[in-house]
Design an enzyme around this catalytic site. Sequence first.
Site, PDB file in Angstrom:
ATOM      1  N   GLU A 237     -22.200  -5.661 -29.111  1.00  0.00           N
ATOM      2  CA  GLU A 237     -21.907  -5.986 -30.503  1.00  0.00           C
ATOM      3  C   GLU A 237     -22.465  -7.350 -30.898  1.00  0.00           C
ATOM      4  O   GLU A 237     -22.993  -7.525 -31.989  1.00  0.00           O
ATOM      5  CB  GLU A 237     -20.390  -5.954 -30.716  1.00  0.00           C
ATOM      6  CG  GLU A 237     -19.794  -4.567 -30.560  1.00  0.00           C
ATOM      7  CD  GLU A 237     -18.300  -4.611 -30.311  1.00  0.00           C
ATOM      8  OE1 GLU A 237     -17.902  -4.739 -29.130  1.00  0.00           O
ATOM      9  OE2 GLU A 237     -17.526  -4.532 -31.285  1.00  0.00           O
TER      10      GLU A 237
ATOM     11  N   ARG B  53     -25.919  -0.733 -20.430  1.00  0.00           N
ATOM     12  CA  ARG B  53     -26.058   0.059 -21.666  1.00  0.00           C
ATOM     13  C   ARG B  53     -27.233   1.021 -21.618  1.00  0.00           C
ATOM     14  O   ARG B  53     -27.179   2.084 -22.240  1.00  0.00           O
ATOM     15  CB  ARG B  53     -26.218  -0.880 -22.866  1.00  0.00           C
ATOM     16  CG  ARG B  53     -25.091  -1.871 -23.065  1.00  0.00           C
ATOM     17  CD  ARG B  53     -23.783  -1.181 -23.309  1.00  0.00           C
ATOM     18  NE  ARG B  53     -22.694  -2.150 -23.485  1.00  0.00           N
ATOM     19  CZ  ARG B  53     -21.410  -1.816 -23.476  1.00  0.00           C
ATOM     20  NH1 ARG B  53     -21.044  -0.557 -23.288  1.00  0.00           N
ATOM     21  NH2 ARG B  53     -20.485  -2.736 -23.630  1.00  0.00           N
TER      22      ARG B  53
ATOM     23  N   GLU C 227     -17.295  -5.712 -20.981  1.00  0.00           N
ATOM     24  CA  GLU C 227     -16.378  -5.312 -22.047  1.00  0.00           C
ATOM     25  C   GLU C 227     -15.072  -6.026 -21.765  1.00  0.00           C
ATOM     26  O   GLU C 227     -14.477  -5.848 -20.697  1.00  0.00           O
ATOM     27  CB  GLU C 227     -16.181  -3.789 -22.064  1.00  0.00           C
ATOM     28  CG  GLU C 227     -17.460  -3.057 -22.453  1.00  0.00           C
ATOM     29  CD  GLU C 227     -17.272  -1.560 -22.692  1.00  0.00           C
ATOM     30  OE1 GLU C 227     -16.260  -0.998 -22.231  1.00  0.00           O
ATOM     31  OE2 GLU C 227     -18.147  -0.967 -23.356  1.00  0.00           O
TER      32      GLU C 227
ATOM     33  N   LYS D  96     -21.138   2.553 -15.722  1.00  0.00           N
ATOM     34  CA  LYS D  96     -19.944   1.725 -15.669  1.00  0.00           C
ATOM     35  C   LYS D  96     -19.300   1.675 -14.282  1.00  0.00           C
ATOM     36  O   LYS D  96     -18.531   0.755 -13.996  1.00  0.00           O
ATOM     37  CB  LYS D  96     -18.912   2.246 -16.669  1.00  0.00           C
ATOM     38  CG  LYS D  96     -19.264   1.903 -18.111  1.00  0.00           C
ATOM     39  CD  LYS D  96     -18.389   2.649 -19.080  1.00  0.00           C
ATOM     40  CE  LYS D  96     -18.678   2.241 -20.509  1.00  0.00           C
ATOM     41  NZ  LYS D  96     -18.191   0.890 -20.843  1.00  0.00           N
TER      42      LYS D  96
ATOM     43  N   GLN E 282     -26.165   3.920 -19.446  1.00  0.00           N
ATOM     44  CA  GLN E 282     -25.122   4.622 -20.213  1.00  0.00           C
ATOM     45  C   GLN E 282     -25.743   5.479 -21.323  1.00  0.00           C
ATOM     46  O   GLN E 282     -25.358   6.637 -21.529  1.00  0.00           O
ATOM     47  CB  GLN E 282     -24.176   3.569 -20.804  1.00  0.00           C
ATOM     48  CG  GLN E 282     -22.968   4.120 -21.536  1.00  0.00           C
ATOM     49  CD  GLN E 282     -22.124   2.990 -22.157  1.00  0.00           C
ATOM     50  OE1 GLN E 282     -22.338   1.804 -21.893  1.00  0.00           O
ATOM     51  NE2 GLN E 282     -21.152   3.367 -22.977  1.00  0.00           N
TER      52      GLN E 282
ATOM     53  N   GLU F  73     -11.330  -6.511 -21.923  1.00  0.00           N
ATOM     54  CA  GLU F  73     -10.228  -5.566 -22.112  1.00  0.00           C
ATOM     55  C   GLU F  73      -8.966  -6.107 -21.449  1.00  0.00           C
ATOM     56  O   GLU F  73      -9.009  -7.063 -20.676  1.00  0.00           O
ATOM     57  CB  GLU F  73     -10.566  -4.212 -21.454  1.00  0.00           C
ATOM     58  CG  GLU F  73     -11.900  -3.629 -21.900  1.00  0.00           C
ATOM     59  CD  GLU F  73     -12.129  -2.188 -21.440  1.00  0.00           C
ATOM     60  OE1 GLU F  73     -11.157  -1.537 -21.002  1.00  0.00           O
ATOM     61  OE2 GLU F  73     -13.283  -1.740 -21.534  1.00  0.00           O
TER      62      GLU F  73
ATOM     63  N   HIS G  18     -14.350  -2.109 -32.600  1.00  0.00           N
ATOM     64  CA  HIS G  18     -15.367  -1.884 -31.565  1.00  0.00           C
ATOM     65  C   HIS G  18     -16.010  -0.508 -31.724  1.00  0.00           C
ATOM     66  O   HIS G  18     -17.229  -0.368 -31.642  1.00  0.00           O
ATOM     67  CB  HIS G  18     -14.752  -2.006 -30.171  1.00  0.00           C
ATOM     68  CG  HIS G  18     -15.686  -1.578 -29.078  1.00  0.00           C
ATOM     69  ND1 HIS G  18     -16.791  -2.327 -28.718  1.00  0.00           N
ATOM     70  CD2 HIS G  18     -15.715  -0.469 -28.281  1.00  0.00           C
ATOM     71  CE1 HIS G  18     -17.438  -1.697 -27.739  1.00  0.00           C
ATOM     72  NE2 HIS G  18     -16.811  -0.568 -27.463  1.00  0.00           N
TER      73      HIS G  18
ATOM     74  N   ASP H  22     -14.926  -4.510 -17.988  1.00  0.00           N
ATOM     75  CA  ASP H  22     -15.588  -3.238 -17.712  1.00  0.00           C
ATOM     76  C   ASP H  22     -17.095  -3.492 -17.807  1.00  0.00           C
ATOM     77  O   ASP H  22     -17.691  -3.358 -18.867  1.00  0.00           O
ATOM     78  CB  ASP H  22     -15.100  -2.214 -18.746  1.00  0.00           C
ATOM     79  CG  ASP H  22     -15.844  -0.902 -18.681  1.00  0.00           C
ATOM     80  OD1 ASP H  22     -16.465  -0.623 -17.641  1.00  0.00           O
ATOM     81  OD2 ASP H  22     -15.801  -0.158 -19.683  1.00  0.00           O
TER      82      ASP H  22
ATOM     83  N   THR I 107     -15.725  -2.927 -11.874  1.00  0.00           N
ATOM     84  CA  THR I 107     -14.758  -3.314 -12.904  1.00  0.00           C
ATOM     85  C   THR I 107     -13.950  -4.459 -12.310  1.00  0.00           C
ATOM     86  O   THR I 107     -13.432  -4.326 -11.198  1.00  0.00           O
ATOM     87  CB  THR I 107     -13.816  -2.130 -13.238  1.00  0.00           C
ATOM     88  OG1 THR I 107     -14.594  -1.022 -13.673  1.00  0.00           O
ATOM     89  CG2 THR I 107     -12.817  -2.517 -14.323  1.00  0.00           C
TER      90      THR I 107
ATOM     91  N   ASP J  94     -10.244   4.501 -18.471  1.00  0.00           N
ATOM     92  CA  ASP J  94     -10.601   3.486 -19.466  1.00  0.00           C
ATOM     93  C   ASP J  94     -10.612   4.139 -20.849  1.00  0.00           C
ATOM     94  O   ASP J  94     -11.152   5.232 -21.017  1.00  0.00           O
ATOM     95  CB  ASP J  94     -11.961   2.872 -19.144  1.00  0.00           C
ATOM     96  CG  ASP J  94     -12.224   1.596 -19.939  1.00  0.00           C
ATOM     97  OD1 ASP J  94     -11.246   0.876 -20.262  1.00  0.00           O
ATOM     98  OD2 ASP J  94     -13.391   1.314 -20.244  1.00  0.00           O
TER      99      ASP J  94
END
Length: 410
Positions: free
Chosen positions: A355, A233, A195, A249, A236, A197, A129, A229, A253, A122
């Site tokens: 975000e 947080r 996420e 993560k 992480q 993607e 971002h 993904d 996925t 990834d």
Amino acid sequence: MQGPSPWVPVPENSQFPLSNLPYGSFSIETEGPGRRVGVAIGDHVIDVGAAARATGSPLSHLLEGHVVNPLMAAGPQTWNELRAAVTAWLSDTRYQDQVGPHLIPRRQVTMHLPFEVGDYVDFYSSEHHALNAGRILRPSGDPLPPSWKYLPVGYQGRAGTVAISGTPVRRPSGQVRDSLDVTPSFRPSHALDFEAELGFVVGVPSDLGHAVPLSAFEDHVFGVVILSDWSARDIQAWEYVPLGPFLGKSFLTSVSPWLVPLAALKAARTDPPPRDPPPLSYLDDADHPWALDITLEIKLNGRVISRPPFSSMYWTAAQQLAQMTSNGASLRTGDLYGSGTISGPRPDQVGSLLELSWGGSKPFQNPDGSTHTYLADGDEVVITGSAPAAGGGTLGFGEVRGRVVDPSDT
Ligand code: MN
């Protein structure tokens, strides 16, 4: 230029016009668990192996399995031959008697992972971002690490936990430190995120010890899926220094069921944004610009919360492939690499709740007046995508759908 017209009815604004022809793996609920390779057209799926046998195609042996790996390994010339054949089967009425019996309404089928995943990587290639994430996570430092504009930053992920759209998102537990002055604890994540993607899927392998140049992108990469993904947080944040993402993560996925061939995305090709400083020569893509005009749409509990533009990515998938193999690392059929979270410059173009809620510090409003930061149990995320199709109109990828479930749910 208008292409051939299908004899199969294709509703206006379908994600699957004749110019798309994405590959998937399906089973028919009423016929037991047998999985086979299909191609989407309008509201139908064609059992492409059965159609190949019925028409006497010399390529039918590549379509006998339940995933597209044998076809992907065969290379671009074969991909083009089959694409031309399927186009003819679905547009030339002389094939209608042979092919018609192998069309199945899509509402009758269950979709599975379209390919067996090889390795999974990834990336982190949206400047918008990376700037947002850097400002949220490291407010006092430089938001972009010093290498960011010299190379596409990435990490090796966990291929075995890539799953088909619809797979429940089981809230992970992990080690979390709630503030700087407490010891860590092990508990369910309070900061579950997605996420948005794109995922690029390798067809043709490469030899160990030999870098794959950027110019060979089309010789190796077969197609594109939408990818989520899923990210915890809080897990992480505690674990990622110094070696990068790990358990925050690797729990799941998700990918969309339809693998759109690069050949269907010719009309979506566009120029990437300007790069400063200019990339080193092995990443110089002036002669091979592979930015793609694909717009994602993210829905949370049925409401659109963002529309991230893939065309704004700083690094393209061709540069990512060159980077990934620049040390001589080899490619395998089925290798999957994620673009990195796709975020545009505007607040309604970001690809994560990190975000959208500014690290959980700025809750956003739901239509009923309640507020949201990260994902709650029962929340459902749906990501779709749209690209200009050859001959006009648009094409899509199906969807990535995930509903968050409590870890105690069985
Ligand atoms: Mn990611």
